[in-house]
Design an enzyme around this catalytic site. Sequence first.
Site, PDB file in Angstrom:
ATOM      1  N   ALA A   6      48.689  13.842 -49.772  1.00  0.00           N
ATOM      2  CA  ALA A   6      47.365  13.097 -50.128  1.00  0.00           C
ATOM      3  C   ALA A   6      46.593  12.700 -48.695  1.00  0.00           C
ATOM      4  O   ALA A   6      47.202  12.625 -47.751  1.00  0.00           O
ATOM      5  CB  ALA A   6      47.430  12.129 -51.129  1.00  0.00           C
ATOM      6  N   SER A   7      45.365  12.611 -49.112  1.00  0.00           N
ATOM      7  CA  SER A   7      44.532  12.311 -47.602  1.00  0.00           C
ATOM      8  C   SER A   7      44.905  12.969 -46.487  1.00  0.00           C
ATOM      9  O   SER A   7      44.411  14.165 -46.572  1.00  0.00           O
ATOM     10  CB  SER A   7      44.824  10.682 -47.346  1.00  0.00           C
ATOM     11  OG  SER A   7      43.884  10.040 -46.597  1.00  0.00           O
ATOM     12  N   GLY A   8      45.417  12.618 -45.628  1.00  0.00           N
ATOM     13  CA  GLY A   8      45.552  13.386 -44.324  1.00  0.00           C
ATOM     14  C   GLY A   8      46.527  14.817 -44.527  1.00  0.00           C
ATOM     15  O   GLY A   8      46.194  15.793 -44.027  1.00  0.00           O
ATOM     16  N   TYR A  11      43.963  16.873 -46.083  1.00  0.00           N
ATOM     17  CA  TYR A  11      43.086  17.516 -45.173  1.00  0.00           C
ATOM     18  C   TYR A  11      43.684  18.388 -44.327  1.00  0.00           C
ATOM     19  O   TYR A  11      42.832  19.482 -43.991  1.00  0.00           O
ATOM     20  CB  TYR A  11      43.104  16.257 -44.060  1.00  0.00           C
ATOM     21  CG  TYR A  11      41.926  16.566 -42.949  1.00  0.00           C
ATOM     22  CD1 TYR A  11      40.736  15.472 -43.038  1.00  0.00           C
ATOM     23  CD2 TYR A  11      42.269  17.013 -41.617  1.00  0.00           C
ATOM     24  CE1 TYR A  11      39.783  15.845 -41.792  1.00  0.00           C
ATOM     25  CE2 TYR A  11      41.425  17.161 -40.914  1.00  0.00           C
ATOM     26  CZ  TYR A  11      40.278  16.690 -40.716  1.00  0.00           C
ATOM     27  OH  TYR A  11      39.510  16.824 -39.779  1.00  0.00           O
TER      28      TYR A  11
END
Length: 245
Positions: A6-8, A11
């Site tokens: 998730a998130s990074g 990304y």
Amino acid sequence: MSNLCASGGYYLSANSNRIFALPTTITGSIGVFGVKFDATGLARDYGVNVEHVVSGPFTASNSIFQPMTPKVEAALRRRMNTTYDTFKGIVSLGRGLSPTEVEARAQGRVMTGMQALDECLIDEVGGLDRALSFAKRNYTNTGDADVEFWPKPPSAKELFSKVTGGDKEGAVSIIQLMWNELLGNTSDSFESRDINKLDITDFLFGGGVSTPALLALSANARDPEPMLTIDANEALRVAFQNQNQ
């Protein structure tokens, strides 16, 4: 994507040719947050005085002894918004979604792999085997390739040489400690089993064994990860193929 991406993690994944995730993978979390610690009150309570020599209003803005001023707060929000827009742009490009569609899926929302599939944030539900099969089918001529794990586990010889500096006598105490830890019974020693400790160290320094217990001795030990490997001709073919697309 494995248990958590998730998130990074997302990304990094967003621009992949194809994204796989497990049904319960924690993913999404397309968002950005920032933190500004302000310890000026704590310092004042304990009689600590901190002075900064600054050349502008933001020079000491990252210091915990610099209070959050309106200008610093506005600058922090601008940086977060810029990073957030960049994140959404990467997702938009990688997933073929409009900025409005990305925003509807962003704002830090967390979802499972199955939910991410419904939201077009991944391409397929599946694990490592399915991802490797896809890579073999699409990036090799023969549909087959070797799978290697990196970083490669160090050999017993490398581990013992690193830990003991090549000192076999010093390795004896390490082996005794490992023996006791594994058996949980210090009375069941080398001596009670008539085992020659120096013979064992000779065997280990010769690279004769590699075990998880030895891997634990490495200060930089980490779980190996799979890497699909192809020969030079295949690599050149894939590179030119991608360049011409």
